[in-house]
Write a protein that holds these residues in place. Structure first.
Motif, mmCIF file in Angstrom:
data_model
loop_
_atom_site.group_PDB
_atom_site.id
_atom_site.type_symbol
_atom_site.label_atom_id
_atom_site.label_comp_id
_atom_site.label_asym_id
_atom_site.label_seq_id
_atom_site.Cartn_x
_atom_site.Cartn_y
_atom_site.Cartn_z
ATOM 1 N N UNK A 111 7.485 3.437 4.026
ATOM 2 C CA UNK A 111 7.020 1.665 4.016
ATOM 3 C C UNK A 111 6.671 1.466 5.089
ATOM 4 N N UNK A 112 6.188 0.332 5.071
ATOM 5 C CA UNK A 112 6.246 -1.083 5.636
ATOM 6 C C UNK A 112 6.436 -2.416 4.775
ATOM 7 N N UNK A 113 6.740 -2.975 6.366
ATOM 8 C CA UNK A 113 7.459 -3.749 6.030
ATOM 9 C C UNK A 113 6.444 -5.027 6.634
ATOM 10 N N UNK A 114 6.215 -5.543 6.008
ATOM 11 C CA UNK A 114 4.861 -6.565 6.282
ATOM 12 C C UNK A 114 5.000 -8.338 6.909
ATOM 13 N N UNK A 115 4.209 -8.537 7.571
ATOM 14 C CA UNK A 115 5.247 -10.402 7.793
ATOM 15 C C UNK A 115 4.380 -11.132 8.511
ATOM 16 N N UNK A 164 13.597 -4.156 -5.169
ATOM 17 C CA UNK A 164 13.959 -5.597 -4.012
ATOM 18 C C UNK A 164 12.189 -5.692 -4.923
ATOM 19 N N UNK A 165 12.759 -7.174 -4.481
ATOM 20 C CA UNK A 165 11.971 -8.378 -4.628
ATOM 21 C C UNK A 165 11.006 -8.692 -3.919
ATOM 22 N N UNK A 166 10.991 -8.189 -2.618
ATOM 23 C CA UNK A 166 10.245 -7.788 -1.385
ATOM 24 C C UNK A 166 9.197 -6.720 -1.789
ATOM 25 N N UNK A 167 8.634 -6.343 -3.011
ATOM 26 C CA UNK A 167 8.223 -5.120 -2.989
ATOM 27 C C UNK A 167 7.065 -5.147 -3.573
ATOM 28 N N UNK A 178 4.724 -14.034 2.388
ATOM 29 C CA UNK A 178 5.910 -13.858 3.267
ATOM 30 C C UNK A 178 5.746 -12.530 3.694
ATOM 31 N N UNK A 179 7.583 -12.124 3.693
ATOM 32 C CA UNK A 179 7.842 -10.884 3.645
ATOM 33 C C UNK A 179 7.317 -9.885 1.972
ATOM 34 N N UNK A 180 6.542 -8.990 2.616
ATOM 35 C CA UNK A 180 6.109 -7.993 1.559
ATOM 36 C C UNK A 180 7.019 -6.337 2.373
#
Length: 248
Positions: A111-115, A164-167, A178-180
């Protein structure tokens, strides 16, 4: 006479082909070799990739009028099934499409957390100072930082999937300023990549670093985004550029 004429036409054809070749700039072969080596390193780490569009000045090579994500999207609509770690296929793509960027499909291996970039830099410093294992990290343009992590998994039973609401998916990018969290059905542009306006995507920490559990990074990243959001609100920055979460 006929044989001589045939040989002449063959020679003329080869000369024409040679004249049509674009001369390579000094160092171009070395740059291409380094590009392919970086792509193969990603494949060796198990992350599948596929060809993407590239910039033509400030436009996109897809030539779509008003392309919303110039040079940032896959070439094929079948990118999810096309994505691969096969070295021979990647070398063929790189050789036949020397200008192409590449994407990596998320949700299978990683996965990638994109900020936002400012929040990402702050979080990266805090994570490293705390001795937390951080995996590959990339900077995308002048505004985003990408943290590569292990995936939450792709369970056979859909009921086992915890959303997750950030998906984030390609069509919902604008909904996540913001955070993806790029997981199943999403992708990110892979270093090395070129963007319009002479921007790029490059590694801050390379793909040789082991992919961490995303939950070991998430708290620090969300905290950094919250701090960034607070400073952005105080500075009265453009609302669309502010990081998640926001108080409404």
């Amino acid at each position: 006479m006929g044989a001589d004429s045939g040989r002449f036409r063959g020679t003329e054809s080869r000369i024409s082909q040679w004249l049509r070749r674009r001369p390579k700039a000094p160092g171009a072969e070395a740059d291409e070799s380094a590009r392919v080596a970086l792509l193969l390193a990603v494949a060796d780490a198990g992350m599948p990739i596929a060809p993407a569009a590239h910039p033509l000045g400030y436009r996109c090579s897809c030539e779509r009028i008003g392309c919303p994500t110039p040079a940032r999207h896959p070439i094929s609509f079948a990118w999810q099934t096309q994505s691969t770690t096969d070295r021979a296929q990647i070398e063929r793509w790189a050789g036949s499409q020397p200008l192409a960027n590449f994407i990596t499909a998320t949700g299978m291996i990683h996965d990638v957390l994109d900020v936002p970039l400012t929040a990402g830099r702050s979080a990266l410093e805090r994570l490293l100072d705390a001795g937390i294992d951080v995996g590959p990290v990339a900077q995308s343009g002048e505004d985003r930082m990408l943290f590569f992590t292990a995936t939450r998994g792709t369970p056979e039973d859909e009921d086992e999937w915890w959303p997750c609401e950030l998906d984030c998916h390609p069509e919902t990018m604008d909904a996540h300023p913001g955070l993806r969290w790029h997981c199943r059905g999403s992708y990110v542009l892979l270093p090395p990549a070129r963007l319009p306006g002479e921007l790029d995507v490059h590694w801050v920490r390379g793909p040789e670093h082991e992919l961490p559990d995303p939950l070991t990074l998430l708290e620090t990243l969300t905290d950094a985004c919250a701090r960034y959001a607070g400073s952005a609100e105080q500075s009265e920055l453009d609302h669309d550029s502010i990081a998640w979460p926001l108080s409404r």
